[in-house]
Design an enzyme around this catalytic site. Structure first.
Site, PDB file in Angstrom:
ATOM      1  N   ARG A  55      64.813 -49.745 -85.113  1.00 53.41           N
ATOM      2  CA  ARG A  55      65.372 -48.950 -86.222  1.00 53.41           C
ATOM      3  C   ARG A  55      66.253 -47.782 -85.786  1.00 53.41           C
ATOM      4  O   ARG A  55      67.115 -47.337 -86.529  1.00 53.41           O
ATOM      5  CB  ARG A  55      64.230 -48.376 -87.069  1.00 53.41           C
ATOM      6  CG  ARG A  55      63.475 -49.395 -87.867  1.00 53.41           C
ATOM      7  CD  ARG A  55      62.213 -48.774 -88.402  1.00 53.41           C
ATOM      8  NE  ARG A  55      61.403 -48.227 -87.305  1.00 53.41           N
ATOM      9  CZ  ARG A  55      60.250 -47.620 -87.448  1.00 53.41           C
ATOM     10  NH1 ARG A  55      59.748 -47.427 -88.642  1.00 53.41           N
ATOM     11  NH2 ARG A  55      59.590 -47.161 -86.403  1.00 53.41           N
ATOM     12  N   LYS A 153      49.909 -60.955 -79.360  1.00 47.38           N
ATOM     13  CA  LYS A 153      48.523 -60.651 -79.714  1.00 47.38           C
ATOM     14  C   LYS A 153      48.302 -59.142 -79.574  1.00 47.38           C
ATOM     15  O   LYS A 153      49.097 -58.484 -78.902  1.00 47.38           O
ATOM     16  CB  LYS A 153      47.564 -61.448 -78.838  1.00 47.38           C
ATOM     17  CG  LYS A 153      47.643 -61.092 -77.316  1.00 47.38           C
ATOM     18  CD  LYS A 153      46.645 -60.075 -76.898  1.00 47.38           C
ATOM     19  CE  LYS A 153      47.055 -59.188 -75.773  1.00 47.38           C
ATOM     20  NZ  LYS A 153      46.186 -58.142 -75.378  1.00 47.38           N
ATOM     21  N   HIS A 183      49.645 -64.171 -72.592  1.00 48.55           N
ATOM     22  CA  HIS A 183      50.380 -64.328 -71.333  1.00 48.55           C
ATOM     23  C   HIS A 183      49.488 -64.765 -70.176  1.00 48.55           C
ATOM     24  O   HIS A 183      49.983 -65.250 -69.170  1.00 48.55           O
ATOM     25  CB  HIS A 183      51.171 -63.052 -71.001  1.00 48.55           C
ATOM     26  CG  HIS A 183      50.325 -61.907 -70.571  1.00 48.55           C
ATOM     27  ND1 HIS A 183      49.781 -61.011 -71.444  1.00 48.55           N
ATOM     28  CD2 HIS A 183      49.936 -61.511 -69.340  1.00 48.55           C
ATOM     29  CE1 HIS A 183      49.091 -60.113 -70.768  1.00 48.55           C
ATOM     30  NE2 HIS A 183      49.166 -60.395 -69.495  1.00 48.55           N
ATOM     31  N   LYS A 187      49.975 -67.425 -66.226  1.00 50.51           N
ATOM     32  CA  LYS A 187      49.780 -66.958 -64.846  1.00 50.51           C
ATOM     33  C   LYS A 187      49.648 -68.150 -63.894  1.00 50.51           C
ATOM     34  O   LYS A 187      49.040 -69.169 -64.242  1.00 50.51           O
ATOM     35  CB  LYS A 187      48.520 -66.089 -64.749  1.00 50.51           C
ATOM     36  CG  LYS A 187      48.723 -64.683 -65.280  1.00 50.51           C
ATOM     37  CD  LYS A 187      47.456 -63.879 -65.134  1.00 50.51           C
ATOM     38  CE  LYS A 187      47.645 -62.475 -65.666  1.00 50.51           C
ATOM     39  NZ  LYS A 187      48.413 -61.602 -64.777  1.00 50.51           N
ATOM     40  N   GLU A 221      40.702 -53.413 -64.915  1.00 52.91           N
ATOM     41  CA  GLU A 221      41.930 -52.623 -64.804  1.00 52.91           C
ATOM     42  C   GLU A 221      41.575 -51.208 -64.363  1.00 52.91           C
ATOM     43  O   GLU A 221      40.508 -50.700 -64.722  1.00 52.91           O
ATOM     44  CB  GLU A 221      42.635 -52.562 -66.154  1.00 52.91           C
ATOM     45  CG  GLU A 221      43.062 -53.924 -66.679  1.00 52.91           C
ATOM     46  CD  GLU A 221      43.669 -53.818 -68.071  1.00 52.91           C
ATOM     47  OE1 GLU A 221      44.893 -53.846 -68.176  1.00 52.91           O
ATOM     48  OE2 GLU A 221      42.902 -53.682 -69.040  1.00 52.91           O
ATOM     49  N   ASP A 240      40.962 -56.710 -77.794  1.00 57.43           N
ATOM     50  CA  ASP A 240      42.180 -56.645 -76.987  1.00 57.43           C
ATOM     51  C   ASP A 240      42.158 -57.654 -75.836  1.00 57.43           C
ATOM     52  O   ASP A 240      43.199 -58.175 -75.447  1.00 57.43           O
ATOM     53  CB  ASP A 240      42.321 -55.220 -76.421  1.00 57.43           C
ATOM     54  CG  ASP A 240      43.687 -54.971 -75.807  1.00 57.43           C
ATOM     55  OD1 ASP A 240      44.686 -55.323 -76.459  1.00 57.43           O
ATOM     56  OD2 ASP A 240      43.753 -54.448 -74.685  1.00 57.43           O
ATOM     57  N   HIS A 245      42.378 -63.295 -73.880  1.00 54.45           N
ATOM     58  CA  HIS A 245      42.495 -63.621 -72.450  1.00 54.45           C
ATOM     59  C   HIS A 245      41.221 -64.231 -71.851  1.00 54.45           C
ATOM     60  O   HIS A 245      41.250 -65.272 -71.217  1.00 54.45           O
ATOM     61  CB  HIS A 245      42.815 -62.373 -71.620  1.00 54.45           C
ATOM     62  CG  HIS A 245      44.075 -61.675 -72.027  1.00 54.45           C
ATOM     63  ND1 HIS A 245      45.162 -62.326 -72.538  1.00 54.45           N
ATOM     64  CD2 HIS A 245      44.417 -60.368 -71.981  1.00 54.45           C
ATOM     65  CE1 HIS A 245      46.118 -61.452 -72.785  1.00 54.45           C
ATOM     66  NE2 HIS A 245      45.689 -60.257 -72.467  1.00 54.45           N
ATOM     67  N   LYS A 342      38.652 -50.918 -68.805  1.00 56.86           N
ATOM     68  CA  LYS A 342      39.688 -49.999 -68.317  1.00 56.86           C
ATOM     69  C   LYS A 342      39.040 -49.020 -67.345  1.00 56.86           C
ATOM     70  O   LYS A 342      37.836 -48.753 -67.425  1.00 56.86           O
ATOM     71  CB  LYS A 342      40.265 -49.184 -69.484  1.00 56.86           C
ATOM     72  CG  LYS A 342      40.806 -50.029 -70.628  1.00 56.86           C
ATOM     73  CD  LYS A 342      42.179 -50.537 -70.345  1.00 56.86           C
ATOM     74  CE  LYS A 342      42.712 -51.340 -71.517  1.00 56.86           C
ATOM     75  NZ  LYS A 342      43.840 -52.198 -71.151  1.00 56.86           N
TER      76      LYS A 342
HETATM   77  P1  NAP Z   1      55.913 -49.884 -79.037  1.00 55.22           P
HETATM   78  O1  NAP Z   1      56.199 -49.395 -77.667  1.00 55.22           O
HETATM   79  O2  NAP Z   1      55.322 -48.950 -80.026  1.00 55.22           O
HETATM   80  O3  NAP Z   1      57.286 -50.467 -79.625  1.00 55.22           O
HETATM   81  C1  NAP Z   1      57.455 -50.852 -80.944  1.00 55.22           C
HETATM   82  C2  NAP Z   1      58.886 -51.279 -81.150  1.00 55.22           C
HETATM   83  O4  NAP Z   1      59.045 -51.720 -82.504  1.00 55.22           O
HETATM   84  C3  NAP Z   1      59.925 -50.186 -80.947  1.00 55.22           C
HETATM   85  O5  NAP Z   1      61.080 -50.759 -80.381  1.00 55.22           O
HETATM   86  C4  NAP Z   1      60.211 -49.723 -82.368  1.00 55.22           C
HETATM   87  O6  NAP Z   1      61.459 -49.091 -82.394  1.00 55.22           O
HETATM   88  C5  NAP Z   1      60.175 -51.064 -83.082  1.00 55.22           C
HETATM   89  N1  NAP Z   1      59.916 -51.002 -84.527  1.00 55.22           N
HETATM   90  C6  NAP Z   1      58.892 -50.381 -85.159  1.00 55.22           C
HETATM   91  N2  NAP Z   1      59.007 -50.560 -86.486  1.00 55.22           N
HETATM   92  C7  NAP Z   1      60.110 -51.323 -86.695  1.00 55.22           C
HETATM   93  C8  NAP Z   1      60.750 -51.842 -87.848  1.00 55.22           C
HETATM   94  N3  NAP Z   1      60.275 -51.614 -89.077  1.00 55.22           N
HETATM   95  N4  NAP Z   1      61.877 -52.577 -87.703  1.00 55.22           N
HETATM   96  C9  NAP Z   1      62.372 -52.822 -86.465  1.00 55.22           C
HETATM   97  N5  NAP Z   1      61.803 -52.365 -85.332  1.00 55.22           N
HETATM   98  C10 NAP Z   1      60.684 -51.622 -85.450  1.00 55.22           C
HETATM   99  O7  NAP Z   1      54.937 -51.153 -79.006  1.00 55.22           O
HETATM  100  P2  NAP Z   1      54.633 -52.131 -77.784  1.00 55.22           P
HETATM  101  O8  NAP Z   1      53.669 -51.479 -76.857  1.00 55.22           O
HETATM  102  O9  NAP Z   1      55.892 -52.642 -77.215  1.00 55.22           O
HETATM  103  O10 NAP Z   1      53.817 -53.283 -78.509  1.00 55.22           O
HETATM  104  C11 NAP Z   1      54.438 -54.182 -79.408  1.00 55.22           C
HETATM  105  C12 NAP Z   1      53.428 -55.247 -79.807  1.00 55.22           C
HETATM  106  O11 NAP Z   1      53.049 -55.986 -78.646  1.00 55.22           O
HETATM  107  C13 NAP Z   1      52.147 -54.680 -80.389  1.00 55.22           C
HETATM  108  O12 NAP Z   1      51.669 -55.545 -81.383  1.00 55.22           O
HETATM  109  C14 NAP Z   1      51.179 -54.709 -79.209  1.00 55.22           C
HETATM  110  O13 NAP Z   1      49.862 -54.866 -79.636  1.00 55.22           O
HETATM  111  C15 NAP Z   1      51.638 -55.927 -78.467  1.00 55.22           C
HETATM  112  N6  NAP Z   1      51.376 -55.904 -77.030  1.00 55.22           N
HETATM  113  C16 NAP Z   1      51.853 -54.899 -76.251  1.00 55.22           C
HETATM  114  C17 NAP Z   1      51.629 -54.924 -74.887  1.00 55.22           C
HETATM  115  C18 NAP Z   1      52.178 -53.862 -73.976  1.00 55.22           C
HETATM  116  O14 NAP Z   1      51.976 -53.993 -72.755  1.00 55.22           O
HETATM  117  N7  NAP Z   1      52.837 -52.845 -74.460  1.00 55.22           N
HETATM  118  C19 NAP Z   1      50.894 -55.961 -74.312  1.00 55.22           C
HETATM  119  C20 NAP Z   1      50.430 -56.986 -75.137  1.00 55.22           C
HETATM  120  C21 NAP Z   1      50.671 -56.933 -76.483  1.00 55.22           C
HETATM  121  P3  NAP Z   1      61.897 -48.097 -83.594  1.00 55.22           P
HETATM  122  O15 NAP Z   1      60.787 -47.139 -83.783  1.00 55.22           O
HETATM  123  O16 NAP Z   1      63.188 -47.519 -83.145  1.00 55.22           O
HETATM  124  O17 NAP Z   1      62.078 -48.991 -84.774  1.00 55.22           O
END
Ligand code: NAP
Length: 496
Positions: A55, A153, A183, A187, A221, A240, A245, A342
């Protein structure tokens, strides 16, 4: 000994990859670096395009710079300098809000420039946005021509919320267009589990309750939650890590051999395992330990406890250890111990298959009592992916018969002179290829939530607090007691 690998780089068809949540942590740390690596290996076709959608205000150049900085940081010395410019050409930033239908009209115009490209929508955002995104894609006809949608997930917090979100996506995409990613299934070692089990006759006939004493699956972890504590607090280790996993790893250990490693054949067998997991009964309190880290030391660094990071009180578990059984013919009475947490002592994930003792010892009483150990097969998922088989051998030298445990140790990195792809590298391109073997089917996710539901309810209804453990330890002592009661020990405590 290093030997040439027969790795094959098979280019995929032209695609447009849309990463919704394209500037988030997951996209920057995992998705773009993985795509870059595939590009460096020559796997991306000339016409492949990659869009990050989010956004906030931003332009293409700022996005490209951001992606480059993260790829450099994440890949370190493996950053493929020579491939960067070509990869950068593929990148673009789309400012859009997935909740706004009108924003999808522009997206459609952009995608229509390449009408034959395979379209992949990767939802790297909060699952609460999945339904609206799918509906908006559908409203603009963007679900057509075999487009794929990837769901990160954890989807939902329980069976009901998973089904709600999944139903919203399924209202607009067919099941065979939906890729529920875990993921861990990408692996190398996890893939190797199938290779090991199904291509070595050595293991074929010992893979059951007659020969296997128990199985341990540990995903440990050292990281804490830090700034992510607020997000994590709604999930905890069960949702989680265990629900996806660890259960997927358990399935791959316990499943019957499918007639082929093809999409639904593999998933059918995993589903049978999930459905055979023993339901939680009266012994639930003896079979599960929840923990939460307190301050402690990771290496030489003192780190705060979970509640300090969160800045509030919470019963959310950052550690769980549990014992379960697969109630079928093959696994009758064999405990499966699962453990994840963790801020544990080391970053280390492994599956341990502990075999039974030999049926009869030909050695004298002292050797039998103090030296004879059962065999163990250890599959290391991280950090050093590989397999080791712990065997009994004669302690060399004169002085009569003495036994000693020794390891046949296979480190993939040392054995095969090859860059080991990140799990996401394989999975991201499997989506383009339309291969969903390593993704979870809806009924699998449902079965996993169904099994976990009573445990989550039990925990929610109880007034117990998670057992405290110091950061840098192996979790609460109760986790050790749980397994001691069966006369077993966690692998790191087992005699070397
Ligand atoms: P994050 O860092 O909070 O990123 C969220 C992203 O979504 C940002 O780019 C945000 O940008 C965008 N966003 C939020 N609302 C939006 C909207 N209405 N329209 C368009 N874009 C929007 O989250 P994340 O850690 O990457 O995690 C994302 C998902 O993956 C989650 O469900 C999480 O559970 C899962 N996940 C994450 C990890 C990890 O290692 N991080 C691992 C496994 C799973 P703006 O605010 O600019 O819109």
């Amino acid at each position: 000994m290093n030997q040439a690998s027969s790795a094959r780089i098979i280019p995929v068809d032209p695609f447009d990859y849309l990463v919704f949540g394209g500037t988030g942590d997951l996209a920057l740390r995992k998705l773009y670096p993985s795509l870059l690596q595939r590009d460096a290996d020559g796997q991306l076709p000339a016409k492949a395009r990659i869009f990050g959608a989010a956004r906030h205000d931003g332009d293409r150049q700022a996005f490209v710079d951001q992606v480059k900085a993260h790829c450099r940081e994440y890949l370190g010395p493996q950053f493929p300098e020579a491939a960067w410019e070509r990869f950068a050409e593929r990148l673009d930033y789309l400012r859009m809000d997935v909740t706004k239908t009108e924003d999808f009209a522009r997206l459609r115009d952009i995608l229509d420039h390449e009408p034959d490209a395979i379209r992949v929508y990767y939802l790297a955002m909060a699952p609460s946005l999945f339904g609206q995104t799918a509906a908006n894609l559908h409203a603009h006809g963007l679900h057509e021509n075999g487009a794929r949608i990837v769901l990160e997930k954890p989807v939902g917090r329980d069976l009901e919320t998973f089904q709600q979100i999944d139903d919203q996506v399924r209202a607009h995409f067919e099941e065979n267009q939906i890729y529920r990613i875990d993921h861990y299934l990408g692996k190398e070692t996890v893939q190797n589990l199938a290779a090991l089990r199904f291509s070595n006759i050595l293991f074929t006939h010992v893979w059951d309750a007659d020969y296997i004493d128990h199985v341990q699956i540990t995903v440990a972890e050292t990281v804490g939650l830090g700034e992510r504590a607020g997000y994590y607090d709604r999930y905890g280790a069960m949702r989680d890590m265990v629900q996806n996993h660890l259960l997927q790893l358990l399935c791959l250990v316990a499943m019957e051999p499918p007639s082929q490693l093809e999409q639904d054949m593999l998933r059918d067998e995993k589903l049978k395992v999930l459905r055979a997991l023993r339901p939680w009964g009266n012994t639930i309190s003896n079979d599960v330990v929840f923990g939460q880290y307190e301050k402690g030391n990771i290496g030489s660094q003192e780190v705060p406890g979970y509640l300090e990071e969160l800045g509030a009180d919470s019963r959310t578990e950052t550690f769980v250890a549990l014992r379960t059984y697969v109630d079928n013919w093959r696994w009758k009475g064999v405990p499966f111990y699962l453990r994840t947490g963790k801020r544990l002592a080391s970053r280390h994930s492994e599956i341990v298959i502990q075999f039974k003792n030999v049926a009869h010892s030909v050695f004298d009483e002292t050797i039998t009592a103090t030296q004879l150990q059962p065999n163990r097969l250890v599959l290391r998922l991280q950090p050093d992916e590989g397999v080791s088989l712990e065997l009994m051998t004669k302690d060399p030298g004169p002085g009569g018969m003495r036994l000693r445990q020794a390891k046949l140790d296979l480190s993939f990195q040392k054995e095969f002179d090859l860059h080991f792809p990140d799990a996401y590298e394989r999975l991201l391109l499997d989506v383009v290829r339309g291969n969903s073997t390593l993704f979870m089917r809806r009924d699998e996710v449902e079965a996993a939530w169904q099994w976990m539901g009573p445990l989550l309810t039990h925990w929610q209804d109880s007034s117990d607090k998670p057992r405290p453990y110091a950061a840098g330890s192996w979790g609460p002592l109760d986790s050790n007691y749980m397994i001691y009661k069966d006369n077993n020990r966690w692998h790191e405590e087992a005699p070397a």
